[in-house]
Write a protein that holds these residues in place. Structure first.
Motif, PDB file in Angstrom:
ATOM      1  N   LEU A 190       0.814  -1.208   0.000  1.00 51.26           N
ATOM      2  CA  LEU A 190       0.000   0.000   0.000  1.00 51.26           C
ATOM      3  C   LEU A 190       0.852   1.264   0.000  1.00 51.26           C
ATOM      4  O   LEU A 190       1.937   1.304   0.587  1.00 51.26           O
ATOM      5  CB  LEU A 190      -0.905   0.023   1.241  1.00 51.26           C
ATOM      6  N   LYS A 191       0.307   2.292  -0.647  1.00 50.82           N
ATOM      7  CA  LYS A 191       0.889   3.624  -0.611  1.00 50.82           C
ATOM      8  C   LYS A 191      -0.089   4.587   0.051  1.00 50.82           C
ATOM      9  O   LYS A 191      -1.313   4.431  -0.079  1.00 50.82           O
ATOM     10  CB  LYS A 191       1.208   4.124  -2.021  1.00 50.82           C
ATOM     11  N   LEU A 192       0.451   5.569   0.749  1.00 48.48           N
ATOM     12  CA  LEU A 192      -0.385   6.603   1.344  1.00 48.48           C
ATOM     13  C   LEU A 192      -0.730   7.673   0.323  1.00 48.48           C
ATOM     14  O   LEU A 192       0.141   8.148  -0.405  1.00 48.48           O
ATOM     15  CB  LEU A 192       0.343   7.260   2.519  1.00 48.48           C
ATOM     16  N   LYS A 193      -2.007   8.010   0.248  1.00 57.40           N
ATOM     17  CA  LYS A 193      -2.451   9.118  -0.590  1.00 57.40           C
ATOM     18  C   LYS A 193      -3.458   9.935   0.204  1.00 57.40           C
ATOM     19  O   LYS A 193      -4.589   9.495   0.436  1.00 57.40           O
ATOM     20  CB  LYS A 193      -3.076   8.622  -1.894  1.00 57.40           C
ATOM     21  N   LYS A 194      -3.012  11.095   0.677  1.00 55.81           N
ATOM     22  CA  LYS A 194      -3.819  11.959   1.549  1.00 55.81           C
ATOM     23  C   LYS A 194      -4.250  11.176   2.789  1.00 55.81           C
ATOM     24  O   LYS A 194      -3.409  10.770   3.569  1.00 55.81           O
ATOM     25  CB  LYS A 194      -5.001  12.543   0.779  1.00 55.81           C
ATOM     26  N   ASP A 195      -5.544  10.930   2.954  1.00 53.21           N
ATOM     27  CA  ASP A 195      -5.994  10.234   4.165  1.00 53.21           C
ATOM     28  C   ASP A 195      -6.481   8.812   3.868  1.00 53.21           C
ATOM     29  O   ASP A 195      -7.325   8.272   4.580  1.00 53.21           O
ATOM     30  CB  ASP A 195      -7.093  11.027   4.875  1.00 53.21           C
ATOM     31  N   HIS A 196      -5.913   8.194   2.805  1.00 54.97           N
ATOM     32  CA  HIS A 196      -6.294   6.820   2.453  1.00 54.97           C
ATOM     33  C   HIS A 196      -5.057   5.985   2.094  1.00 54.97           C
ATOM     34  O   HIS A 196      -4.016   6.513   1.717  1.00 54.97           O
ATOM     35  CB  HIS A 196      -7.263   6.810   1.260  1.00 54.97           C
ATOM     36  N   LEU A 197      -5.223   4.672   2.221  1.00 52.97           N
ATOM     37  CA  LEU A 197      -4.230   3.720   1.753  1.00 52.97           C
ATOM     38  C   LEU A 197      -4.667   3.200   0.392  1.00 52.97           C
ATOM     39  O   LEU A 197      -5.826   2.813   0.212  1.00 52.97           O
ATOM     40  CB  LEU A 197      -4.084   2.560   2.734  1.00 52.97           C
ATOM     41  N   ILE A 198      -3.745   3.162  -0.552  1.00 51.73           N
ATOM     42  CA  ILE A 198      -4.046   2.730  -1.910  1.00 51.73           C
ATOM     43  C   ILE A 198      -3.246   1.458  -2.218  1.00 51.73           C
ATOM     44  O   ILE A 198      -2.019   1.442  -2.087  1.00 51.73           O
ATOM     45  CB  ILE A 198      -3.693   3.828  -2.940  1.00 51.73           C
ATOM     46  N   GLU A 199      -3.942   0.407  -2.636  1.00 50.66           N
ATOM     47  CA  GLU A 199      -3.275  -0.849  -2.987  1.00 50.66           C
ATOM     48  C   GLU A 199      -2.569  -0.730  -4.340  1.00 50.66           C
ATOM     49  O   GLU A 199      -3.114  -0.151  -5.278  1.00 50.66           O
ATOM     50  CB  GLU A 199      -4.305  -1.983  -3.073  1.00 50.66           C
ATOM     51  N   PHE A 200      -1.351  -1.308  -4.410  1.00 56.32           N
ATOM     52  CA  PHE A 200      -0.691  -1.370  -5.717  1.00 56.32           C
ATOM     53  C   PHE A 200      -0.208  -2.788  -6.056  1.00 56.32           C
ATOM     54  O   PHE A 200       0.141  -3.064  -7.203  1.00 56.32           O
ATOM     55  CB  PHE A 200       0.460  -0.359  -5.813  1.00 56.32           C
ATOM     56  N   ALA A 201      -0.208  -3.688  -5.094  1.00 52.99           N
ATOM     57  CA  ALA A 201       0.142  -5.082  -5.380  1.00 52.99           C
ATOM     58  C   ALA A 201      -0.359  -5.968  -4.240  1.00 52.99           C
ATOM     59  O   ALA A 201      -0.583  -5.490  -3.114  1.00 52.99           O
ATOM     60  CB  ALA A 201       1.648  -5.243  -5.555  1.00 52.99           C
TER      61      ALA A 201
END
Length: 257
Positions: A190-201
């Motif tokens: 996961l990567k942090l984007k503002k106030d959310h976690l975003i899955e990438f793998a």
């Protein structure tokens, strides 16, 4: 004739006496019933409003955000079946602590306040998590993640962090990864984007079968499948997905504060 009259008078007297006795009996019953109602014991106001309450507290000024500059006070209060976590953030100015942030959120009432301090986004400033819930008989430690914003001088709640169990910083990929345990397990990157976690793998493993996915804009693309050749039977966590590397087999899986 006289005897007949006397007999009739005698009968009337007997009837009047019986009715009077019945009336007295009814009157006595009513009085008894009224006394019974008056003597009923009712719960006192204190008994009716008595509620269960419990409070836990965590305070730190040595590691949170920037050492010695900030202080955090976290309090968890449970009243009956309702639990709320509050925190106050303080900034040291001219030798005194100034309250600069107040925050609160609801959480499950049957989990204790367990706080972890670590740098989850590798910016040199320590963030924190609170124990939010558990699943899979305790194997999935679900937490709320709060990232410190140096620009805003406050902690930002990562809104969907409770969707990803067993969060930790991944030094190898400079990201956050999560481990979800079920009949098998999944490591999500996961990567942090503002106030959310975003899955990438993500790497899924079940019955020694591994499937690796790349994720972009919430769409999955299978990278490849392979058979697990390691020795672990459960709680298998991967530090990398391409090439596939398992935690415990390389030295960069964890990072010192």
């Amino acid at each position: 004739m006289r005897n007949i009259r006397l007999l009739m008078i005698f009968i009337l007297l007997i009837n009047c006496t019986n009715k009077s006795a019945e009336n007295n009996k009814t009157s006595s019953q009513i009085i008894i019933n009224q006394k019974g109602v008056k003597n009923q014991v009712k719960p006192s106001k204190n008994e009716a409003t008595e509620r269960f309450a419990e409070t836990e507290t965590f305070i730190d000024s040595t590691k949170i955000a920037q050492k010695g500059k900030y202080k955090i006070e976290i309090t968890q209060t449970t009243i009956d079946t309702s639990t709320t976590v509050y925190f106050k953030l303080f900034l040291k100015q001219k030798g005194k602590w100034t309250n600069i942030q107040n925050y609160s959120l609801k959480k499950e009432s049957d989990v204790p306040l367990i706080t972890e301090i670590d740098d989850f986004n590798n910016d040199g400033l320590n963030d924190f998590t609170i124990h939010y819930s558990t699943a899979a008989r305790g194997a999935n430690d679900i937490r709320k993640l709060f990232i410190f914003s140096n620009k805003e001088h406050k902690f930002i709640e990562i809104k969907n962090s409770d969707l990803y169990p067993n969060l930790q910083y991944n030094k190898k990929l400079d990201c956050i990864d999560a481990l979800s345990v079920y009949a098998g397990s999944s490591t999500t990157f996961l990567k942090l984007k503002k106030d959310h976690l975003i899955e990438f793998a993500r790497v899924d493993i079940m019955d020694r079968k591994i499937e690796i996915y790349l994720i972009e804009k919430n769409k999955e693309r299978k990278l490849r499948s392979e058979t697990y050749s390691g020795s672990s039977d459960e709680m298998i966590r991967f530090v990398n997905y391409d090439p596939l590397e398992e935690y415990g087999y390389e030295n960069n899986s964890t990072r010192e504060n």
